[in-house]
Design an enzyme around this catalytic site. Structure first.
Site, PDB file in Angstrom:
ATOM      1  CB  THR A  36      21.152  13.473 -34.374  1.00  0.00           C
ATOM      2  OG1 THR A  36      20.533  12.330 -33.798  1.00  0.00           O
ATOM      3  CG2 THR A  36      22.646  13.351 -34.250  1.00  0.00           C
ATOM      4  CE1 TYR A  49      23.407  10.212 -30.890  1.00  0.00           C
ATOM      5  CE2 TYR A  49      21.974  12.133 -30.746  1.00  0.00           C
ATOM      6  CZ  TYR A  49      22.329  10.937 -31.349  1.00  0.00           C
ATOM      7  OH  TYR A  49      21.599  10.473 -32.409  1.00  0.00           O
ATOM      8  CB  SER A  82      12.745  12.505 -35.573  1.00  0.00           C
ATOM      9  OG  SER A  82      13.466  11.405 -36.051  1.00  0.00           O
ATOM     10  CD  GLN A  83      14.344   9.333 -30.765  1.00  0.00           C
ATOM     11  OE1 GLN A  83      14.610   9.786 -31.868  1.00  0.00           O
ATOM     12  NE2 GLN A  83      15.145   9.470 -29.717  1.00  0.00           N
ATOM     13  CB  THR A 115      18.039  11.213 -39.661  1.00  0.00           C
ATOM     14  OG1 THR A 115      18.602  10.469 -38.582  1.00  0.00           O
ATOM     15  CG2 THR A 115      18.893  12.417 -39.980  1.00  0.00           C
ATOM     16  CG  ASP A 116      15.860   7.810 -35.773  1.00  0.00           C
ATOM     17  OD1 ASP A 116      16.847   7.589 -36.502  1.00  0.00           O
ATOM     18  OD2 ASP A 116      15.910   7.718 -34.533  1.00  0.00           O
ATOM     19  CE  LYS A 188      18.708   7.080 -39.925  1.00  0.00           C
ATOM     20  NZ  LYS A 188      18.625   7.644 -38.574  1.00  0.00           N
ATOM     21  CD  GLU A 309       2.992 -14.913 -55.918  1.00  0.00           C
ATOM     22  OE1 GLU A 309       2.840 -16.019 -55.387  1.00  0.00           O
ATOM     23  OE2 GLU A 309       3.971 -14.180 -55.697  1.00  0.00           O
TER      24      GLU A 309
HETATM   25  N1  LIG Z   1      20.250  11.083 -36.539  1.00  0.00           N
HETATM   26  C1  LIG Z   1      19.153  11.352 -35.860  1.00  0.00           C
HETATM   27  O1  LIG Z   1      18.653  12.441 -35.971  1.00  0.00           O
HETATM   28  C2  LIG Z   1      18.570  10.266 -35.008  1.00  0.00           C
HETATM   29  C3  LIG Z   1      17.694  10.717 -33.868  1.00  0.00           C
HETATM   30  N2  LIG Z   1      17.239   9.594 -33.106  1.00  0.00           N
HETATM   31  C4  LIG Z   1      16.445  11.449 -34.349  1.00  0.00           C
HETATM   32  O2  LIG Z   1      15.813  11.005 -35.257  1.00  0.00           O
HETATM   33  O3  LIG Z   1      16.089  12.439 -33.765  1.00  0.00           O
END
Ligand SMILES: NC(=O)C[C@H](N)C(=O)O
Length: 352
Positions: A36, A49, A82-83, A115-116, A188, A309
């Protein structure tokens, strides 16, 4: 009196100048992967986006101030959300970073990243980069075209962290929202908020303000220079999957992973890595076949401890300690490149 005061003044000026030019002489290489932070939308006030659209040069143009902090060079390694992060890109990044430091092409590295899965890449690199020089991941929650985009400030802060001589030897770090986290404990925690990265068991290792970073502690667990993980000749990693426990869960997914040839499965249990009878039996069948099963937890914090457990000796399982499932998976993939000995692998979860 007057003369000695002016001497002190000159000394302060000299120290300030030499410190500034020292910082400016630090060579920081920015490796861009997308995310992002490089995302672009049709207009500033719309949420829609696409991640990973803008090249590294455009990210740098948004923060001309960073050239005052260090000698900056940029390289585009990938252009993905990053997905879509993969073992292939992880290996490419680790190899390139080790090469940059081996050839003395830079003193520190900043990686722009979505960030993912940022915490996964950070942890993978923490275990595989063989140098104690600063490696700092950074991203953004708002795309570059949004009102109040957070990317430029985060990038500036990441360069501040990378260029600081105090950042050496702290393992791979993640700088976001004026905080610095270690790769081992960061996660995250919020899908959309700017304040998303946290360490659920601990806290940030440092705070950034006004182009300075202040550190408070460093993890005692070991990083890449002291791990046996050498990815220099690898083109792939052993298959490890993640299964998830919930009330009345049946083991269809776990069994499918084993049938698909998984060498290991991280079982994300409830509470202290716990499971129902159906999954217990499936896990036992898998460990009997030689598949390594690591118990992790779906709770956002805490550890998974041996022989609580669940009797790990009877079930043939090992535990992730304080690693969440996605990080436990990375450690297991790397561990399996060196050994299939369960005791040795268990030891790695306590050591790294
Ligand atoms: N905030 C982000 O960067 C989310 C985005 N889907 C990524 O991980 O590339």
């Amino acid at each position: 009196m007057k003369r000695s005061l002016s001497k002190i003044y000159l000394l302060i000026v000299a120290v300030t100048i030499s410190f500034t030019s020292f910082a400016q002489n630090v060579r920081v290489k920015i490796l861009a992967t997308g995310g992002t932070i490089a995302g672009a939308g049709a207009s500033a006030d719309r949420a829609a986006y696409t991640a990973g659209k803008l090249p590294i040069d455009e990210l740098l143009n948004a923060v001309p101030q960073i050239h005052k902090l260090a000698k900056i060079t940029g390289e585009q390694v990938a252009s993905i959300g990053s997905q879509d992060m993969s073992v292939e890109v992880w290996l490419k990044l680790a190899k390139r970073i080790n090469e940059i430091f081996a050839k003395n092409e830079a003193d520190a590295i900043v990686i722009t990243h979505g960030t993912d899965t940022q915490e996964e890449t950070a942890f993978f690199l923490d275990l595989t980069v063989k140098y104690n020089k600063p490696v700092v991941l950074v991203g953004a929650m708002r795309p570059a075209t949004a009102i109040s985009a957070d990317g430029p400030k985060n990038l500036l802060d990441a360069v501040v962290v990378a260029a600081d001589p105090n950042s050496q030897g702290r393992g791979v770090m993640l700088a976001m929202n004026e905080r610095v986290f270690d790769a081992k404990s960061v996660t995250k925690t919020n899908s959309t908020s700017l304040e998303t990265f946290l360490s659920t068991n601990f806290g940030p290792i440092g705070l950034i303000y006004d182009k300075k970073v202040q550190y408070y502690y460093t993890p005692v667990r070991q990083s890449g220079a002291n791990t046996p993980f050498d990815v220099s000749k690898l083109t792939t990693l052993p298959r490890v999957d993640v299964a998830y426990m919930y009330a009345d869960a049946d083991p269809t997914a776990l069994n499918a992973f084993v049938d698909a040839g998984a060498k290991g499965v991280v079982f994300t249990g409830v509470g202290n890595g716990n499971m129902n009878k159906k999954n217990y039996d499936a896990i036992k069948a898998a460990t009997d076949k030689g598949v390594i099963i690591v118990r992790a937890t779906r709770t956002p914090g805490g550890r998974v401890t041996l022989h609580d457990e669940v009797d790990d000796a009877a079930l043939g399982t090992i535990v992730s300690d304080d690693y969440n499932a996605q990080k436990a998976r990375i450690l297991l993939m790397l561990a399996l490149t060196t050994t299939t000995d369960k005791a040795k692998i268990q030891d790695m979860y306590f050591k790294y």
